[in-house]
Design a protein around this motif. Structure first.
Motif, mmCIF file in Angstrom:
data_model
loop_
_atom_site.group_PDB
_atom_site.id
_atom_site.type_symbol
_atom_site.label_atom_id
_atom_site.label_comp_id
_atom_site.label_asym_id
_atom_site.label_seq_id
_atom_site.Cartn_x
_atom_site.Cartn_y
_atom_site.Cartn_z
ATOM 1 N N GLU A 92 11.166 -4.262 -46.412
ATOM 2 C CA GLU A 92 11.748 -3.672 -47.625
ATOM 3 C C GLU A 92 10.697 -3.480 -48.707
ATOM 4 N N LEU A 93 9.798 -4.466 -48.827
ATOM 5 C CA LEU A 93 8.770 -4.386 -49.854
ATOM 6 C C LEU A 93 7.844 -3.203 -49.617
ATOM 7 N N SER A 94 7.474 -2.976 -48.370
ATOM 8 C CA SER A 94 6.597 -1.836 -48.077
ATOM 9 C C SER A 94 7.309 -0.512 -48.308
ATOM 10 N N ARG A 95 8.614 -0.477 -48.014
ATOM 11 C CA ARG A 95 9.391 0.736 -48.299
ATOM 12 C C ARG A 95 9.376 1.031 -49.797
ATOM 13 N N ILE A 96 9.589 -0.018 -50.593
ATOM 14 C CA ILE A 96 9.617 0.145 -52.045
ATOM 15 C C ILE A 96 8.258 0.603 -52.566
ATOM 16 N N ALA A 97 7.204 -0.062 -52.090
ATOM 17 C CA ALA A 97 5.858 0.272 -52.566
ATOM 18 C C ALA A 97 5.521 1.727 -52.295
ATOM 19 N N GLU A 98 5.886 2.217 -51.108
ATOM 20 C CA GLU A 98 5.573 3.597 -50.758
ATOM 21 C C GLU A 98 6.529 4.570 -51.433
ATOM 22 N N ASP A 99 7.833 4.280 -51.385
ATOM 23 C CA ASP A 99 8.817 5.185 -51.973
ATOM 24 C C ASP A 99 8.584 5.397 -53.466
ATOM 25 N N CYS A 100 8.195 4.330 -54.163
ATOM 26 C CA CYS A 100 8.127 4.357 -55.627
ATOM 27 C C CYS A 100 6.705 4.492 -56.155
ATOM 28 N N PRO A 141 3.014 11.528 -51.459
ATOM 29 C CA PRO A 141 2.954 11.669 -52.921
ATOM 30 C C PRO A 141 4.037 10.833 -53.583
ATOM 31 N N ARG A 142 3.714 10.210 -54.694
ATOM 32 C CA ARG A 142 4.730 9.375 -55.330
ATOM 33 C C ARG A 142 5.581 10.215 -56.273
ATOM 34 N N PRO A 143 6.869 9.946 -56.336
ATOM 35 C CA PRO A 143 7.764 10.755 -57.170
ATOM 36 C C PRO A 143 7.511 10.489 -58.646
ATOM 37 N N PRO A 144 7.597 11.518 -59.482
ATOM 38 C CA PRO A 144 7.390 11.321 -60.920
ATOM 39 C C PRO A 144 8.572 10.607 -61.566
ATOM 40 N N ILE A 328 37.851 4.247 -59.491
ATOM 41 C CA ILE A 328 37.407 3.876 -60.835
ATOM 42 C C ILE A 328 36.199 4.719 -61.217
ATOM 43 N N ARG A 329 36.313 5.349 -62.385
ATOM 44 C CA ARG A 329 35.205 6.118 -62.942
ATOM 45 C C ARG A 329 34.780 5.472 -64.253
ATOM 46 N N VAL A 330 33.460 5.417 -64.500
ATOM 47 C CA VAL A 330 32.978 4.775 -65.715
ATOM 48 C C VAL A 330 31.889 5.621 -66.368
ATOM 49 N N ARG A 331 31.834 5.496 -67.664
ATOM 50 C CA ARG A 331 30.742 6.083 -68.444
ATOM 51 C C ARG A 331 30.300 5.008 -69.428
ATOM 52 N N SER A 332 29.024 4.669 -69.414
ATOM 53 C CA SER A 332 28.559 3.567 -70.240
ATOM 54 C C SER A 332 27.255 3.915 -70.935
ATOM 55 N N GLU A 333 26.988 3.202 -72.023
ATOM 56 C CA GLU A 333 25.724 3.375 -72.738
ATOM 57 C C GLU A 333 24.562 2.760 -71.959
ATOM 58 N N SER A 334 24.884 1.955 -70.953
ATOM 59 C CA SER A 334 23.845 1.259 -70.174
ATOM 60 C C SER A 334 23.625 1.897 -68.809
ATOM 61 N N MET A 335 24.093 3.112 -68.628
ATOM 62 C CA MET A 335 24.029 3.757 -67.318
ATOM 63 C C MET A 335 22.604 4.145 -66.944
ATOM 64 N N GLY A 336 22.279 3.992 -65.661
ATOM 65 C CA GLY A 336 20.998 4.444 -65.153
ATOM 66 C C GLY A 336 20.902 5.956 -65.192
ATOM 67 N N SER A 337 19.693 6.453 -64.940
ATOM 68 C CA SER A 337 19.440 7.890 -65.023
ATOM 69 C C SER A 337 19.534 8.585 -63.669
ATOM 70 N N ARG A 338 18.967 7.945 -62.634
ATOM 71 C CA ARG A 338 18.958 8.542 -61.295
ATOM 72 C C ARG A 338 18.309 7.539 -60.346
ATOM 73 N N TYR A 339 18.285 7.895 -59.048
ATOM 74 C CA TYR A 339 17.509 7.149 -58.067
ATOM 75 C C TYR A 339 16.143 7.817 -57.934
ATOM 76 N N LEU A 340 15.096 7.063 -58.189
ATOM 77 C CA LEU A 340 13.746 7.616 -58.093
ATOM 78 C C LEU A 340 13.434 8.061 -56.675
ATOM 79 N N ASN A 341 13.874 7.285 -55.689
ATOM 80 C CA ASN A 341 13.479 7.529 -54.300
ATOM 81 C C ASN A 341 14.591 8.131 -53.447
ATOM 82 N N ALA A 342 15.639 8.623 -54.079
ATOM 83 C CA ALA A 342 16.716 9.293 -53.341
ATOM 84 C C ALA A 342 17.214 10.465 -54.188
ATOM 85 N N PRO A 343 16.434 11.534 -54.261
ATOM 86 C CA PRO A 343 16.759 12.656 -55.141
ATOM 87 C C PRO A 343 18.155 13.217 -54.891
ATOM 88 N N GLY A 344 18.903 13.389 -55.966
ATOM 89 C CA GLY A 344 20.213 14.025 -55.911
ATOM 90 C C GLY A 344 21.369 13.114 -55.594
#
Length: 479
Positions: A92-100, A141-144, A328-344
């Motif tokens: 998992e660590l190597s996946r993270i290092a490469e993906d991110c 290439p690493r994702p921006p 359940i649907r939620v909208r919060s001020e603390s919501m993440g923006s996206r997945y860096l390593n899983a576009p879309g």
């Protein structure tokens, strides 16, 4: 890159200078001391930088004072911390290092980082016992990162890989501020935290949230046993206990007679807490367990102030929650923006109104949320929808079965198939399990892929690690 957290933390640490900020079994830092340590470590990180963009720094360690120093130092250095679960293995660590596209890794010296570390970097003790290593370069290439991303955290891997969630500084600070406000956290609180700071439960309730009002955060090394909990509570006169359900079960089994005199609030999340455990814990200790509902991608969502087990509480400040037939649907001020390593993928879960579809089902009764199930757990095999929970329930009734997990996987032809990993006693065979399932289930619900193990691999909060389960399927079965 726009930053929020370094400025906020600078002000907070200066404001509470003489108060105790964070402790563990080996040390204690006041707010002013923590600021000094973090600044010195930040200067060291800055010297390691080579790129013209913010460093990407993985934190891969268990809870400690030094972990907090490393986290704050990364932010003060203008870098982005990636909070990896210390329970992740080398794969998992190597996946993270490469993906991110990680640049550096802050880790325990004993951690197995050979798959990702290119070299160990020297320092003058700024990171305490933790080690800083440079991550080896990858060909991909690493994702921006997004311009406002300041912290990255990971899902537990239930989708088959640790997806990296980008959070803006505004979202992280909102999660902490709204939790503190919604739960009445004050400077007089002393938080005993037994959940990993990389996990949402601790990250949202016990890190920045503790520092905003000037509370103190108390961390424990090693396996969080019931005796270790009691010892930390007594030594720190803790007022809040933060832990996962498994720890409350352990405490109930031990039946402690003392140690909880100062505790006013116990907080649980991450998995369902059995009502019998809740009731017995409160009977033994006099402390109510308060439910907390959150989603990794959206931050803390609800809190039950009464601690009576009747639901997961009302939405926290800054949270809009809808419990509908479609889930359940939620909208919060603390919501993440996206997945860096899983576009879309993240974006597909957010609708046109800005609500995130959690995949949970539930209802609001008198303003309190009650979960009733999941909307997205079905496995689609050959056009037939199969509920993995049904399969697990049947497998668990088979003689010699200790535990089981069912999920969707690919067969040898690359087609979707129903898979099950089953923890069994000696003598149980795959054929005996298939025969058992076929006696009560239609043929299409009998797992086409079966792997027998001694125990189910789990992540740091006790949930089955689907990533590791999938890897089990790809390795030969030993005889």
């Amino acid at each position: 890159m726009r930053t929020v957290l370094p400025e906020l933390l600078t002000e907070v640490l200066a404001r509470h200078g003489d108060r105790v900020a964070v402790t563990d079994a080996d040390g204690c830092l006041g707010y002013a001391e923590l600021a000094g340590r973090a600044r010195a470590a930040a200067d060291r990180l800055t010297r390691y930088g080579e790129r013209g963009e913010p460093l990407r720094v993985g934190l891969y360690a268990t809870n400690s004072v030094e972990y907090v120093v490393g986290y704050l130092a990364t932010l003060f250095a203008g870098a982005v911390p990636f909070l990896a679960d210390s329970a992740f293995g080398p794969y998992e660590l190597s996946r993270i290092a490469e993906d991110c596209g990680l640049d550096l890794l802050i880790h325990a010296p004993s951690a197995d980082v050979r798959a990702v570390a290119a070299e160990t970097l020297t320092d003058d003790g700024e990171f305490g016992y933790l080690t800083v290593s440079r991550v080896r370069p990858y060909d991909t290439p690493r994702p921006p990162l997004l311009d406002d991303t300041e912290v990255c955290r990971f899902t537990s891997g239930s989708t088959g890989r640790p997806n990296c969630i980008e959070f803006s500084g505004a979202a992280v600070s909102a999660a902490a501020a709204n939790w503190a406000k919604g739960t009445g956290l004050t400077a007089e609180d002393r938080i005993a935290c037994f959940a990993a700071l990389s996990n949402g439960l601790a990250f949202n309730t016990s890190l920045l949230a503790a520092f905003l009002p000037g509370a103190s955060l108390h961390l424990s090394h090693g396996l969080p046993t019931a005796s270790r909990v009691v010892r930390l509570l007594e030594n720190t006169a803790a007022t809040r206990l933060v832990a996962f359900p498994a720890l409350y079960e352990s405490i109930v089994r031990r039946s402690p007679e003392e140690g909880f005199a100062t505790v006013r609030t116990a907080i649980s999340s991450g998995a369902p807490l059995r009502e019998t455990v809740r009731e017995e814990f409160t009977r033994l200790t006099g402390v109510p367990i308060h439910n907390y509902y959150g989603v990794a991608e959206t931050g803390p969502l609800t809190y039950a102030p009464d601690g009576d087990g009747s639901g997961l509480g009302a939405p926290l400040p800054g949270v809009h929650l809808l419990a509908e037939e479609r889930g359940i649907r939620v909208r919060s001020e603390s919501m993440g923006s996206r997945y860096l390593n899983a576009p879309g993928l993240f974006e597909k879960r957010v609708d046109d109104e800005g609500y995130y579809h959690t995949g949970d089902q539930g209802r609001l009764l008198d303003g309190a949320l009650h979960l009733t199930g999941r909307t997205s757990r079905l496995v689609n095999v050959g056009g037939r929808k199969i509920d993995p929970i049904e399969i697990v329930d049947v497998l668990r009734t088979a003689p010699g079965v200790l535990d089981a997990v069912a999920f969707e996987a690919e067969n040898q032809h690359g087609e979707p198939a129903l898979a099950a990993v089953v923890a069994v006693e000696a003598g149980v065979t795959a054929q005996s399990l298939r025969t058992h399932c076929a006696a009560t289930l239609p043929s299409f619900k009998v797992p086409g892929i079966l792997r027998l193990v001694d125990r189910i691999p789990a992540n740091s909060i006790g949930k089955p690690s689907i990533e590791r389960l999938r890897r089990l399927l790809s390795t030969p079965q030993s005889n």
